[in-house]
Each structure stands twice: as C-alpha cells, then as structure tokens.
Design a protein around this motif. Structure first.
Motif, mmCIF file in Angstrom:
data_model
loop_
_atom_site.group_PDB
_atom_site.id
_atom_site.type_symbol
_atom_site.label_atom_id
_atom_site.label_comp_id
_atom_site.label_asym_id
_atom_site.label_seq_id
_atom_site.Cartn_x
_atom_site.Cartn_y
_atom_site.Cartn_z
ATOM 1 N N SER A 21 0.731 -1.256 0.124
ATOM 2 C CA SER A 21 0.056 0.182 -0.215
ATOM 3 C C SER A 21 0.871 1.246 0.125
ATOM 4 C CB SER A 21 -0.912 0.071 1.115
ATOM 5 O OG SER A 21 -1.550 1.214 1.220
ATOM 6 N N PRO A 22 0.663 2.176 -0.868
ATOM 7 C CA PRO A 22 -0.591 2.226 -1.809
ATOM 8 C C PRO A 22 0.045 1.471 -3.413
ATOM 9 C CG PRO A 22 0.715 4.350 -1.768
ATOM 10 C CD PRO A 22 1.228 3.507 -0.810
ATOM 11 N N LEU A 23 -0.902 0.741 -3.601
ATOM 12 C CA LEU A 23 -0.583 -0.352 -4.937
ATOM 13 C C LEU A 23 -0.468 0.734 -5.996
ATOM 14 C CD1 LEU A 23 -0.159 -3.118 -5.611
ATOM 15 C CD2 LEU A 23 -2.674 -3.352 -6.265
ATOM 16 N N GLU A 24 0.556 0.480 -6.719
ATOM 17 C CA GLU A 24 0.762 1.374 -8.050
ATOM 18 C C GLU A 24 0.327 0.577 -9.217
ATOM 19 O OE1 GLU A 24 4.346 4.308 -6.356
ATOM 20 O OE2 GLU A 24 4.697 2.773 -7.730
ATOM 21 N N ALA A 25 1.100 -0.855 -9.375
ATOM 22 C CA ALA A 25 0.838 -1.609 -10.377
ATOM 23 C C ALA A 25 0.807 -3.006 -10.326
ATOM 24 C CB ALA A 25 2.046 -1.248 -11.201
ATOM 25 N N ILE A 26 0.125 -3.770 -11.371
ATOM 26 C CA ILE A 26 0.252 -5.225 -11.246
ATOM 27 C C ILE A 26 0.955 -5.817 -12.794
ATOM 28 C CG2 ILE A 26 -0.950 -7.379 -11.204
ATOM 29 C CD1 ILE A 26 -3.141 -5.627 -9.741
ATOM 30 N N LEU A 27 1.624 -6.632 -12.485
ATOM 31 C CA LEU A 27 2.371 -6.951 -13.855
ATOM 32 C C LEU A 27 2.042 -8.672 -13.739
ATOM 33 C CD1 LEU A 27 5.963 -5.679 -13.058
ATOM 34 C CD2 LEU A 27 3.965 -4.526 -14.136
ATOM 35 N N PHE A 28 1.842 -9.046 -15.100
ATOM 36 C CA PHE A 28 1.258 -10.324 -15.375
ATOM 37 C C PHE A 28 2.139 -10.978 -16.356
ATOM 38 C CE2 PHE A 28 -2.475 -7.996 -14.298
ATOM 39 C CZ PHE A 28 -3.269 -8.843 -13.824
ATOM 40 N N ASP A 29 2.495 -12.241 -16.147
ATOM 41 C CA ASP A 29 2.906 -13.174 -17.340
ATOM 42 C C ASP A 29 1.879 -13.577 -18.175
ATOM 43 O OD1 ASP A 29 4.703 -15.104 -18.542
ATOM 44 O OD2 ASP A 29 3.513 -16.704 -17.501
ATOM 45 N N ILE A 30 2.142 -14.139 -19.359
ATOM 46 C CA ILE A 30 0.865 -14.404 -20.187
ATOM 47 C C ILE A 30 0.583 -16.076 -20.231
ATOM 48 C CG2 ILE A 30 0.214 -14.230 -22.524
ATOM 49 C CD1 ILE A 30 1.767 -11.598 -23.151
ATOM 50 N N LEU A 115 -10.361 -13.749 -14.500
ATOM 51 C CA LEU A 115 -9.378 -12.739 -15.256
ATOM 52 C C LEU A 115 -9.945 -11.514 -15.458
ATOM 53 C CD1 LEU A 115 -6.563 -11.949 -16.278
ATOM 54 C CD2 LEU A 115 -7.227 -13.157 -18.390
ATOM 55 N N HIS A 116 -11.050 -11.521 -16.358
ATOM 56 C CA HIS A 116 -11.804 -10.273 -17.033
ATOM 57 C C HIS A 116 -12.288 -9.436 -15.598
ATOM 58 C CE1 HIS A 116 -11.191 -12.347 -20.722
ATOM 59 N NE2 HIS A 116 -11.068 -11.275 -21.136
ATOM 60 N N LYS A 117 -12.917 -10.125 -14.591
ATOM 61 C CA LYS A 117 -13.402 -9.363 -13.459
ATOM 62 C C LYS A 117 -12.036 -8.553 -12.717
ATOM 63 C CE LYS A 117 -15.868 -9.980 -9.008
ATOM 64 N NZ LYS A 117 -16.453 -10.990 -7.996
ATOM 65 N N LEU A 118 -11.139 -9.234 -12.726
ATOM 66 C CA LEU A 118 -9.794 -8.671 -12.042
ATOM 67 C C LEU A 118 -9.425 -7.571 -12.910
ATOM 68 C CD1 LEU A 118 -7.454 -8.637 -9.831
ATOM 69 C CD2 LEU A 118 -6.305 -10.274 -11.247
ATOM 70 N N CYS A 119 -9.268 -7.739 -14.221
ATOM 71 C CA CYS A 119 -8.843 -6.549 -15.173
ATOM 72 C C CYS A 119 -9.633 -5.523 -14.930
ATOM 73 C CB CYS A 119 -9.040 -7.080 -16.647
ATOM 74 S SG CYS A 119 -7.726 -8.301 -16.950
ATOM 75 N N LYS A 120 -11.083 -5.588 -14.667
ATOM 76 C CA LYS A 120 -11.941 -4.571 -14.579
ATOM 77 C C LYS A 120 -11.701 -3.919 -13.107
ATOM 78 C CE LYS A 120 -15.777 -2.133 -15.443
ATOM 79 N NZ LYS A 120 -16.235 -1.451 -14.424
ATOM 80 N N TRP A 121 -11.218 -4.815 -12.063
ATOM 81 C CA TRP A 121 -11.099 -3.960 -10.848
ATOM 82 C C TRP A 121 -9.863 -3.117 -10.978
ATOM 83 C CZ3 TRP A 121 -6.880 -4.653 -7.419
ATOM 84 C CH2 TRP A 121 -7.157 -4.276 -6.125
ATOM 85 N N ILE A 122 -8.855 -3.756 -11.887
ATOM 86 C CA ILE A 122 -7.468 -2.764 -11.869
ATOM 87 C C ILE A 122 -7.689 -1.583 -12.547
ATOM 88 C CG2 ILE A 122 -5.349 -2.899 -13.196
ATOM 89 C CD1 ILE A 122 -5.326 -6.109 -12.693
ATOM 90 N N GLU A 123 -8.731 -1.829 -13.616
ATOM 91 C CA GLU A 123 -9.192 -0.573 -14.475
ATOM 92 C C GLU A 123 -9.716 0.546 -13.692
ATOM 93 O OE1 GLU A 123 -10.947 -2.308 -17.810
ATOM 94 O OE2 GLU A 123 -9.204 -1.686 -19.101
ATOM 95 N N ASP A 124 -10.667 0.119 -12.682
ATOM 96 C CA ASP A 124 -11.680 0.712 -12.057
ATOM 97 C C ASP A 124 -10.969 1.734 -10.995
ATOM 98 O OD1 ASP A 124 -13.991 0.179 -13.258
ATOM 99 O OD2 ASP A 124 -14.504 -1.250 -11.779
ATOM 100 N N GLY A 126 -7.342 2.709 -11.515
ATOM 101 C CA GLY A 126 -6.475 3.307 -12.366
ATOM 102 C C GLY A 126 -5.023 2.869 -12.121
ATOM 103 N N LEU A 127 -4.985 1.507 -11.712
ATOM 104 C CA LEU A 127 -3.664 0.998 -11.652
ATOM 105 C C LEU A 127 -2.871 0.819 -12.801
ATOM 106 C CD1 LEU A 127 -4.512 -1.781 -8.821
ATOM 107 C CD2 LEU A 127 -3.518 0.409 -8.537
ATOM 108 N N LYS A 128 -1.579 0.870 -12.928
ATOM 109 C CA LYS A 128 -0.784 0.477 -14.065
ATOM 110 C C LYS A 128 -0.869 -0.929 -14.150
ATOM 111 C CE LYS A 128 1.579 5.015 -14.017
ATOM 112 N NZ LYS A 128 3.100 5.832 -14.024
#
Length: 254
Positions: A21-30, A115-124, A126-128
């Motif tokens: 905290s405060p979270l700035e970004a989340i990085l994903f492998d593919i 995955l797509h629910k988490l992506c929406k959470w990230i977008e909401d 404003g995380l990088k």
C-alpha cells in the motif's frame, strides 16, 4: 462495480499484500497466467518432437515439459532439446512449433477464471499494468488479442527482446522502469518457476498460479502464495486487505 472482496476468513498472514500500500501496478505473465496455454504448448511440442525422432521416438511427458520447457524462452529451449543441432536448425524447429501452437490455440485458448473481473477491478482503480512474457512477440500479441486484452495492457515486455530473459529479472525491471513504478508498490502474477524467480529477483512479491506447474516448484522459486485462479479466496482476501490498508492510510481512492 462491486469491490473484489471475500466473505471467507481472512487469508493467513503469508498471503498478505498489504505492505504494498498504496498499490501502483500489477504485472502479469501471459502463458499459463492469463490463459491456460500450457496444454496447447505441450501438445505442439509433443507432436513436432515425435516428427523429428526426439528421445528415440518416445513422446515427451507432461512432467518433462514442466521441468524442462515451461517458462523458458526459445533460445534456451532449442539449446536444451537439440544440443547437437546448429542454431539455425533449432530455431526453425521453434518457429514451426510456435506456428503449430497458434493454430491449435485459435480454437482452444481460454482465459483463466476470474481474469476479466480482475482486469475491471484494476481499471476501476487506475492501476498501471504490463504483460511480461518470455513468449515470442507473435505469440504474445496473438494471445492478448484472443483474450480481448490488447488494449488493457499499457506495456508488453518480452524476454527475448531484453538483454536477458526470465529467470533473470531484466524483463520485470524494464516493466518497472517504463511504467515508472516502484517494486515496493507492485506485485506479479506468474505460473512458472522461471517467472517466479524473475519477479522475486526484481524485488517484488509474486503470486503463483497453480495452472499446470507443480506447486512445490513455485514455492521453491519464492512465490509469496499460490492461487488456483483469480477467483481464489486467498487472492480475494489479500486484495481486500490491501484495499483496507490503502483506505486507512488515506492514499488510495477505492
């Protein structure tokens, strides 16, 4: 959209992400992290290795794939599988394998649950975010397109385009630099021992997905905790705890 939270008992302390905290970004492998692609890769390797008589014509096993191929980049895999071949021949095999993978994946590729629910959470919030993979660019862009995530990631970093690929930290360090975020406020999702080692070496907590690879391999590589998918109660509890820590500090708008 409602917050990602869990009604279950909070995860054990080792599953905490609150120190970020405060979270700035989340990085994903593919591969294996955004999508369960390993079975498709495995079948492509199994098919083409049989054609060239690898291992005396005995098909490779899933265990062999997990230990020797999964998470590694093509230069390393080519040298490992064909130490007596010249580089050009080995890379031609790898190119043929990737084409076979894309052909199979066009019909079989699916996102990891939640995955797509988490992506929406990230977008909401404003995380990088960045995708960081050892995949060749053609494969990475293909998978992101198939998953509908081409526009979600602000950055795609590929190991083969860095000085050193995973398990070295270079791809993750590049993602941190290019996103202008701190490893103290960023974490990683990975599914392979190679990827976990890279994220840890870059100074970040790594949440390991048990998509296909043996859990002990991920733990030994340094994963902070393991989840089955993005709906796992351990992840939901950890994200909820992180949100509460951010709210308490007054630094993040949830």
């Amino acid at each position: 959209m409602a917050s990602i939270t869990s009604d279950s008992h909070p995860a054990e302390s080792k599953c905490s992400l609150s120190e970020l905290s405060p979270l700035e970004a989340i990085l994903f492998d593919i591969d294996g992290t955004l999508c369960d692609s390993d079975p498709i890769h495995y079948h492509a390797y199994r098919e083409l290795l049989l054609e060239v008589g690898f291992n005396g014509g005995v098909p490779i096993t899933e265990d062999f794939y997990a230990k020797n191929i999964s998470g590694k980049h093509n230069e390393v895999i080519g040298s490992l599988l064909f130490p007596d071949w010249d580089h050009e021949k080995a890379m031609k095999f790898m190119d043929d394998k990737e084409a076979t993978f894309r052909r199979l994946a066009s019909e079989q590729l699916k996102a990891v649950n939640g995955l797509h629910k988490l992506c929406k959470w990230i977008e909401d919030r404003g995380l990088k975010r960045a995708a960081v993979s050892n995949a060749p660019r053609a494969n990475a862009e293909f998978m992101l397109s198939m998953l509908g995530l081409s526009d979600f990631f602000q950055l795609v970093v590929l190991g083969p385009e860095c000085d050193r690929a995973k398990p070295f930290p270079d791809p993750y360090l590049k993602a941190l630099r290019d996103l202008k975020v701190s490893p103290d406020h960023t974490f990683v999702f990975e599914d392979s021992a190679s990827g976990v080692k890279a994220g840890v070496a870059a100074g970040m907590p790594v949440v390991g997905l048990t998509t296909r690879n043996p859990e002990q391999l991920l733990i030994d590589a340094g994963a902070t905790f393991l989840i089955k998918d993005y709906e796992d109660p351990k992840l939901l509890a950890a994200l909820g705890e992180l949100e509460r820590a951010s709210a308490t500090s007054g630094k993040v708008d949830a």
